[in-house]
Structure formats: structure tokens, C-alpha cells
Write a protein that holds these residues in place. Structure first.
Motif, PDB file in Angstrom:
ATOM      1  N   THR A  52      11.955   4.091   2.433  1.00 51.23           N
ATOM      2  CA  THR A  52      12.418   3.112   1.437  1.00 51.23           C
ATOM      3  C   THR A  52      11.590   3.196   0.165  1.00 51.23           C
ATOM      4  O   THR A  52      12.142   3.183  -0.954  1.00 51.23           O
ATOM      5  CB  THR A  52      12.345   1.691   2.023  1.00 51.23           C
ATOM      6  N   ALA A  53      10.274   3.280   0.314  1.00 51.30           N
ATOM      7  CA  ALA A  53       9.397   3.356  -0.860  1.00 51.30           C
ATOM      8  C   ALA A  53       9.691   4.615  -1.678  1.00 51.30           C
ATOM      9  O   ALA A  53       9.802   4.557  -2.909  1.00 51.30           O
ATOM     10  CB  ALA A  53       7.938   3.344  -0.416  1.00 51.30           C
ATOM     11  N   MET A  59       0.826  -1.201   0.000  1.00 55.41           N
ATOM     12  CA  MET A  59       0.000   0.000   0.000  1.00 55.41           C
ATOM     13  C   MET A  59       0.866   1.258   0.000  1.00 55.41           C
ATOM     14  O   MET A  59       0.599   2.226  -0.737  1.00 55.41           O
ATOM     15  CB  MET A  59      -0.930  -0.015   1.222  1.00 55.41           C
ATOM     16  N   ILE A  60       1.891   1.259   0.825  1.00 51.46           N
ATOM     17  CA  ILE A  60       2.780   2.419   0.911  1.00 51.46           C
ATOM     18  C   ILE A  60       3.564   2.598  -0.384  1.00 51.46           C
ATOM     19  O   ILE A  60       3.735   3.729  -0.873  1.00 51.46           O
ATOM     20  CB  ILE A  60       3.718   2.274   2.121  1.00 51.46           C
ATOM     21  N   ASP A  92      -9.219   7.286   4.881  1.00 50.97           N
ATOM     22  CA  ASP A  92      -8.112   6.927   4.000  1.00 50.97           C
ATOM     23  C   ASP A  92      -7.512   5.619   4.488  1.00 50.97           C
ATOM     24  O   ASP A  92      -6.997   5.526   5.607  1.00 50.97           O
ATOM     25  CB  ASP A  92      -7.064   8.042   4.016  1.00 50.97           C
ATOM     26  N   ASN A  93      -7.570   4.593   3.656  1.00 52.57           N
ATOM     27  CA  ASN A  93      -7.156   3.251   4.083  1.00 52.57           C
ATOM     28  C   ASN A  93      -5.698   3.153   4.526  1.00 52.57           C
ATOM     29  O   ASN A  93      -5.360   2.332   5.379  1.00 52.57           O
ATOM     30  CB  ASN A  93      -7.465   2.234   2.992  1.00 52.57           C
ATOM     31  N   VAL A  94      -4.821   3.995   4.002  1.00 49.74           N
ATOM     32  CA  VAL A  94      -3.400   3.893   4.358  1.00 49.74           C
ATOM     33  C   VAL A  94      -3.141   4.326   5.802  1.00 49.74           C
ATOM     34  O   VAL A  94      -2.659   3.523   6.611  1.00 49.74           O
ATOM     35  CB  VAL A  94      -2.520   4.658   3.349  1.00 49.74           C
ATOM     36  N   PRO A  95      -3.434   5.571   6.189  1.00 51.93           N
ATOM     37  CA  PRO A  95      -3.211   5.937   7.598  1.00 51.93           C
ATOM     38  C   PRO A  95      -4.061   5.134   8.575  1.00 51.93           C
ATOM     39  O   PRO A  95      -3.623   4.861   9.697  1.00 51.93           O
ATOM     40  CB  PRO A  95      -3.550   7.433   7.647  1.00 51.93           C
ATOM     41  N   LEU A  96      -5.261   4.732   8.148  1.00 52.02           N
ATOM     42  CA  LEU A  96      -6.087   3.911   9.032  1.00 52.02           C
ATOM     43  C   LEU A  96      -5.391   2.590   9.380  1.00 52.02           C
ATOM     44  O   LEU A  96      -5.398   2.145  10.535  1.00 52.02           O
ATOM     45  CB  LEU A  96      -7.446   3.631   8.383  1.00 52.02           C
ATOM     46  N   PHE A  97      -4.773   1.972   8.392  1.00 51.81           N
ATOM     47  CA  PHE A  97      -4.101   0.695   8.628  1.00 51.81           C
ATOM     48  C   PHE A  97      -2.806   0.905   9.407  1.00 51.81           C
ATOM     49  O   PHE A  97      -2.459   0.098  10.280  1.00 51.81           O
ATOM     50  CB  PHE A  97      -3.817   0.002   7.298  1.00 51.81           C
ATOM     51  N   GLU A  98      -2.098   1.983   9.108  1.00 46.72           N
ATOM     52  CA  GLU A  98      -0.894   2.292   9.882  1.00 46.72           C
ATOM     53  C   GLU A  98      -1.224   2.429  11.369  1.00 46.72           C
ATOM     54  O   GLU A  98      -0.537   1.864  12.228  1.00 46.72           O
ATOM     55  CB  GLU A  98      -0.273   3.601   9.366  1.00 46.72           C
ATOM     56  N   GLN A  99      -2.275   3.177  11.661  1.00 46.81           N
ATOM     57  CA  GLN A  99      -2.676   3.397  13.055  1.00 46.81           C
ATOM     58  C   GLN A  99      -3.102   2.090  13.718  1.00 46.81           C
ATOM     59  O   GLN A  99      -2.782   1.835  14.890  1.00 46.81           O
ATOM     60  CB  GLN A  99      -3.809   4.422  13.105  1.00 46.81           C
TER      61      GLN A  99
END
Length: 331
Positions: free
Chosen positions: A291-292, A16-17, A265-272
Motif C-alpha cells: 500500500t505504501a 515508518m513504512i 535498522d529500526n524498521v525490520p526490528l519493529f516488524e519482527q
């Protein structure tokens, strides 16, 4: 179906990142005039669904992505360099600089080049899977991506009806992102949820929250397992929101504040979530991002150094002999 392992969750976040980092750079290039092959279409908001689906595939499987499937493409072997070469119109890209930036595919990896007429690749996947069956190859499955708008096309109906009648092994991923360009879902379909259509085709339907990466992994894993067990096509509908315009040429001013408030937003939600679960530290998350972004920056430098095609010297055939031999391996 058991909950996804922490290893799978971390792998999903990594994809995702990487997809988000690539999209960020492509948007910056577009806004600075660096993209010559048309607009830029990002997968912002759909990374979890796309990557989770592609993670279910194995060698020999086939994947038909759409314009918001950067994450799924990366999972299936496309690199940031591959994408940037195409978007910059380089001779070294898979399209050899002869097409826009959304039709790219890597036939050797079983990734079918997108067809702009939505729904058309479903018929292509049907043909590929039927060919494999006729040759006695029973292990491969297909993954097809479509949106709520594409679900209403005749090509979709004809292709998916064949998949259903023939009981071909395919997972249909439906990203119900609330918008068919600028037409809202209530003007696109009248049923409560698109998964209700599964019954009409005689296939099993599944739903998930497309903003919840764990839900995407769990649901798509179950659907793929059922396909591999011989249960026929599976339809998975994810509710989410396209977090950008149709393309970078579109400011999406028609999206209401209320709609934005209903979808995260699925990205910050999953990070949290991963940090709260003790699976991911702040330092590890920072490393994933650095890295990305570094990988994308390196790929951009490489792509920018490579030549553009010279029309008078190019072979503009659709596929070279090498391409066709590569594709034969997929068939």
C-alpha cells in the motif's frame, strides 16, 4: 508510564513504512537524475523516533522538523505527493519550485519550514509558543527536532535557553545519530550522553534507544505528557545510527563496520517484534508495504504530470497572502 497499545504500535509502524517507501523512491529518482532541487536526504534509521514524536501532537501544536524527519512530516499531514512535488521542483509544490527540497513546511498544519542553519528553528518555536501564551492560548505544545551536531550551535543554545527560562511547553527531540556529517560524536561533544546537558538548562532529560520503536513511543509519550501537565521543556535523547550518508551525494565510506554492527535498522526490528508478539501477521505486513509503495507510485505519476514554474510569470515572494492567512491560524 504504561506500555504503548498495540493500536499505537501498528500506527507507528505504518508511518515508518510509509516514510521508508517514500525515501526509497526519492533515492531512486536521485540516482536516475530525476531530482533537480539538490540532493536527497533520507531518514533511514530515524523513522521510529521521528514518527513517535509527531504522534504526540494535536491540532494547534507546532513542529519544527529537520532533514531526516520524513516520518514525522507524514504524521503531521504531509503527503507523498506534497514531498514529490517539492523534490521535482513543481509549480504545485508548497515551495512553488523556487527552493531546494529540504525547506518545505505546511504552515496550516503547524509544520515550520526547515532553516538550514541548524538550531535556528528552536528560536522560531520559542517565539510561536510565547505568542500563543501572550494571547491566552495555553493548550498548544511544540516539538523540535535537532541532531547531535546541531546541539553545538550558538542558535541552539540561545533558542533553548529562552524555552527553558520561559518554561515554554516544548519537547526537544535529539537524534544522536553518531555523526555530524562525517564528524564522529567523540569529536562533537565530551559528555557521556547529550542528555546530561538538560540539567544545565534546568529541564528534565530522558533517554531512549532510537532503534527500539516501543521505547521511542513510551519515552516521547511521557515527555509530551509532562509538557502538557505544565512541567516545562523536556529533552529526549535517542541513540541511533544514520543508515545512509549525509545525503545521497555522500557514500558514508567513513562509517566503520563496528559502528554498523552496534546499531540495527529500526524498521525490520519493529516488524519482527510485532510479529513475534502476535500483533502483526506476515500478510498484514506485506499489505502495509504494498500500500505504501503504491501510494508513492501514484503520487509520483501525478507530480510528474504537473508543470514546472515559469520564472517570468511567477510571483517569487516568500509567502502569498493565502500563506500568511494560513499561518495566522497557527499563531
Amino acid at each position: 508510564m504504561s506500555a504503548p497499545t498495540n493500536a499505537a504500535r501498528l500506527e507507528l509502524l505504518r508511518w515508518m513504512i510509509r516514510a521508508r517507501a517514500l525515501d526509497e523512491r526519492l533515492v531512486a529518482l536521485y540516482r536516475s537524475g530525476g531530482i533537480r532541487g539538490g540532493s536527497v536526504f533520507t531518514g533511514r534509521g530515524q523513522e521510529a523516533f521521528s514518527a513517535a514524536g509527531a504522534m504526540q501532537l494535536r491540532e494547534g501544536d507546532v513542529f519544527a522538523p529537520l532533514i531526516r524527519d520524513s516520518a514525522g512530516r507524514l504524521v503531521r499531514g504531509e503527503t507523498p505527493l506534497d514531498a514529490l512535488r517539492v523534490c521535482l521542483g513543481r509549480k504545485t509544490g508548497v515551495m512553488r519550485g523556487r527552493d531546494g527540497n529540504i525547506h518545505r513546511g505546511t504552515l496550516g498544519n503547524g509544520v515550520i519550514p526547515m532553516i538550514s542553519h541548524l538550531g535556528s528553528t528552536i528560536g522560531v518555536i520559542a517565539g510561536l509558543l510565547l505568542a500563543k501564551r501572550l494571547r491566552g492560548e495555553r493548550d498548544a505544545i511544540g516539538l523540535v527536532s535537532i541532531g547531535d551536531g546541531g546541539m553545538n550551535t550558538g542558535a541552539f543554545h540561545e533558542g533553548f535557553n529562552v524555552l527553558a527560562v520561559e518554561r515554554l511547553p516544548v519537547v526537544l527531540m535529539v537524534a544522536d545519530n553518531q555523526l555530524s556529517y562525517s564528524t564522529f560524536s567523540d569529536r562533537s561533544y565530551a559528555c557521556t550522553n547529550l542528555v546530561e546537558r538538560a540539567a544545565g538548562y534546568g529541564v528534565r532529560g530522558h533517554t531512549c534507544d532510537g532503534t527500539d520503536a516501543d521505547a521511542c513511543l513510551t519515552t516521547l509519550s511521557e515527555a509530551a505528557a509532562r509538557v502538557r501537565a505544565g512541567e516545562g521543556p523536556q529533552m529526549v535523547v535517542a541513540k541511533l545510527l544514520r543508515l545512509a550518508g549525509h545525503g545521497e551525494h555522500d557514500d558514508a565510506a567513513y562509517v566503520t563496520a563496528d559502528m554498523k554492527a552496534r546499531f540495527g535498522d529500526n524498521v525490520p526490528l519493529f516488524e519482527q517484534k510485532l510479529q513475534a508478539d502476535g500483533v502483526l501477521s506476515a500478510d498484514a505486513l506485506a499489505t502495509l508495504w504494498s500500500t505504501a509503495r503504491a501510494d508513492v507510485a501514484t503520487a509520483l505519476t501525478q507530480a510528474q504530470s504537473e508543470p514546472e514554474p515559469l520564472p517570468a510569470q511567477e510571483d517569487w515572494s516568500a509567502y502569498s497572502v493565502r500563506d500568511l492567512l494560513s499561518f495566522k491560524a497557527v499563531l
